[in-house]
Design a protein around this motif. Structure first.
Motif, PDB file in Angstrom:
ATOM      1  N   PRO A  41       0.638  -1.208  -0.113  1.00  0.00           N
ATOM      2  CA  PRO A  41       0.146  -0.208  -0.312  1.00  0.00           C
ATOM      3  C   PRO A  41       1.245   1.152  -1.006  1.00  0.00           C
ATOM      4  N   GLY A  42       0.161   2.206  -0.440  1.00  0.00           N
ATOM      5  CA  GLY A  42       1.084   3.153  -0.670  1.00  0.00           C
ATOM      6  C   GLY A  42       2.249   3.513  -1.745  1.00  0.00           C
ATOM      7  N   SER A  43       2.434   2.257  -2.361  1.00  0.00           N
ATOM      8  CA  SER A  43       3.546   2.263  -3.798  1.00  0.00           C
ATOM      9  C   SER A  43       2.492   1.895  -5.405  1.00  0.00           C
ATOM     10  N   VAL A  44       3.452   1.581  -5.649  1.00  0.00           N
ATOM     11  CA  VAL A  44       3.054   1.684  -7.371  1.00  0.00           C
ATOM     12  C   VAL A  44       4.115   1.086  -8.358  1.00  0.00           C
ATOM     13  N   LEU A  45       3.471   0.190  -9.626  1.00  0.00           N
ATOM     14  CA  LEU A  45       4.401  -0.188  -9.846  1.00  0.00           C
ATOM     15  C   LEU A  45       4.189   0.508 -11.762  1.00  0.00           C
ATOM     16  N   SER A  46       4.613   0.147 -12.609  1.00  0.00           N
ATOM     17  CA  SER A  46       4.170   0.353 -14.037  1.00  0.00           C
ATOM     18  C   SER A  46       3.806  -0.950 -14.594  1.00  0.00           C
ATOM     19  N   TYR A  47       2.998  -0.923 -15.629  1.00  0.00           N
ATOM     20  CA  TYR A  47       3.052  -2.019 -16.273  1.00  0.00           C
ATOM     21  C   TYR A  47       4.156  -3.041 -16.985  1.00  0.00           C
ATOM     22  N   GLY A  48       5.583  -2.159 -16.762  1.00  0.00           N
ATOM     23  CA  GLY A  48       6.765  -2.774 -17.497  1.00  0.00           C
ATOM     24  C   GLY A  48       7.186  -3.539 -16.452  1.00  0.00           C
ATOM     25  N   ASP A  49       7.457  -2.933 -15.263  1.00  0.00           N
ATOM     26  CA  ASP A  49       7.969  -3.217 -14.383  1.00  0.00           C
ATOM     27  C   ASP A  49       7.349  -4.412 -13.552  1.00  0.00           C
ATOM     28  N   VAL A  50       6.172  -4.797 -13.755  1.00  0.00           N
ATOM     29  CA  VAL A  50       5.436  -5.623 -13.556  1.00  0.00           C
ATOM     30  C   VAL A  50       6.131  -7.468 -14.211  1.00  0.00           C
ATOM     31  N   ALA A  51       5.425  -6.828 -15.254  1.00  0.00           N
ATOM     32  CA  ALA A  51       6.690  -7.532 -16.475  1.00  0.00           C
ATOM     33  C   ALA A  51       7.775  -8.003 -16.169  1.00  0.00           C
ATOM     34  N   GLU A  52       8.827  -7.072 -16.232  1.00  0.00           N
ATOM     35  CA  GLU A  52      10.369  -7.144 -15.816  1.00  0.00           C
ATOM     36  C   GLU A  52      10.151  -7.757 -14.537  1.00  0.00           C
ATOM     37  N   ILE A  53       9.794  -7.875 -13.500  1.00  0.00           N
ATOM     38  CA  ILE A  53       9.713  -8.158 -12.655  1.00  0.00           C
ATOM     39  C   ILE A  53       8.847  -9.772 -12.526  1.00  0.00           C
ATOM     40  N   ALA A  54       8.707  -9.779 -13.277  1.00  0.00           N
ATOM     41  CA  ALA A  54       7.638 -11.387 -13.661  1.00  0.00           C
ATOM     42  C   ALA A  54       8.320 -12.149 -15.037  1.00  0.00           C
ATOM     43  N   GLY A  55       9.815 -11.815 -15.371  1.00  0.00           N
ATOM     44  CA  GLY A  55       9.806 -11.973 -15.948  1.00  0.00           C
ATOM     45  C   GLY A  55       9.830 -12.479 -17.553  1.00  0.00           C
ATOM     46  N   LEU A  56       9.079 -11.203 -18.083  1.00  0.00           N
ATOM     47  CA  LEU A  56       8.309 -10.950 -19.310  1.00  0.00           C
ATOM     48  C   LEU A  56       8.799 -10.144 -19.977  1.00  0.00           C
ATOM     49  N   ARG A  57       8.359 -10.416 -21.706  1.00  0.00           N
ATOM     50  CA  ARG A  57       8.607  -9.531 -22.489  1.00  0.00           C
ATOM     51  C   ARG A  57       7.784  -8.572 -22.716  1.00  0.00           C
ATOM     52  N   SER A  58       6.641  -8.419 -22.322  1.00  0.00           N
ATOM     53  CA  SER A  58       5.820  -7.502 -22.423  1.00  0.00           C
ATOM     54  C   SER A  58       5.384  -6.942 -21.862  1.00  0.00           C
ATOM     55  N   ALA A  59       4.831  -5.545 -21.846  1.00  0.00           N
ATOM     56  CA  ALA A  59       3.703  -4.930 -20.395  1.00  0.00           C
ATOM     57  C   ALA A  59       2.398  -4.980 -20.662  1.00  0.00           C
ATOM     58  N   ARG A  60       2.218  -5.468 -21.731  1.00  0.00           N
ATOM     59  CA  ARG A  60       0.868  -6.043 -22.258  1.00  0.00           C
ATOM     60  C   ARG A  60      -0.296  -7.005 -22.118  1.00  0.00           C
ATOM     61  N   ILE A  61       1.196  -8.034 -21.685  1.00  0.00           N
ATOM     62  CA  ILE A  61       0.463  -8.997 -21.744  1.00  0.00           C
ATOM     63  C   ILE A  61      -0.078  -8.865 -19.915  1.00  0.00           C
ATOM     64  N   VAL A  62       0.820  -7.911 -19.012  1.00  0.00           N
ATOM     65  CA  VAL A  62       0.030  -8.067 -17.842  1.00  0.00           C
ATOM     66  C   VAL A  62      -0.678  -6.984 -17.394  1.00  0.00           C
ATOM     67  N   GLY A  63      -1.323  -6.690 -18.683  1.00  0.00           N
ATOM     68  CA  GLY A  63      -2.519  -5.121 -18.848  1.00  0.00           C
ATOM     69  C   GLY A  63      -3.573  -6.236 -19.155  1.00  0.00           C
ATOM     70  N   ARG A  64      -3.266  -7.388 -20.342  1.00  0.00           N
ATOM     71  CA  ARG A  64      -4.500  -8.342 -20.094  1.00  0.00           C
ATOM     72  C   ARG A  64      -4.506  -9.055 -19.350  1.00  0.00           C
ATOM     73  N   ILE A  65      -3.982  -9.470 -18.160  1.00  0.00           N
ATOM     74  CA  ILE A  65      -4.199 -10.585 -16.847  1.00  0.00           C
ATOM     75  C   ILE A  65      -4.901  -9.364 -16.229  1.00  0.00           C
TER      76      ILE A  65
END
Length: 105
Positions: free
Chosen positions: A18-42
């Motif tokens: 709480p009180g923090s944020v990540l970008s879609y790209g950050d989430v993708a990078e941490i999850a080991g993905l190449r595309s932030a769009r996958i994060v948005g879709r999920i």
């Protein structure tokens, strides 16, 4: 997209404090993905039980169709926006390597 990818993205989003944020790209990078769009879709398909509001565009803006609700939820956690933009520099969460979901400790 496989179930492991799906669950890894969900784990990353669930871990944003709480009180923090990540970008879609950050989430993708941490999850080991190449595309932030996958994060948005999920998140579009499966985020009811997640803190989806803590995931923003890389420039700190929120999705237009979610704007009011997302900013309201962020504000309740102390994340303040300048208009419709959150300062990624101020509020971005940088997890330590050993606390990242899926990391071997």
């Amino acid at each position: 997209m496989n179930e492991e990818t799906w669950e890894q993205v969900r784990a990353v989003v669930a871990s944003i404090p709480p009180g923090s944020v990540l970008s879609y790209g950050d989430v993708a990078e941490i999850a080991g993905l190449r595309s932030a769009r996958i994060v948005g879709r999920i998140l579009a398909e499966d985020s009811a039980d997640l803190p989806w509001h803590r995931v923003l565009r890389s420039n700190g803006t929120v999705a237009e169709h979610l704007r009011q609700r997302q900013l309201e939820l962020l504000r309740a956690e102390g994340v303040l926006a300048d208009g419709a933009r959150v300062s990624m520099r101020r509020y971005r969460w940088i997890p330590e390597e050993e606390s990242r979901p899926g990391s071997a400790v």
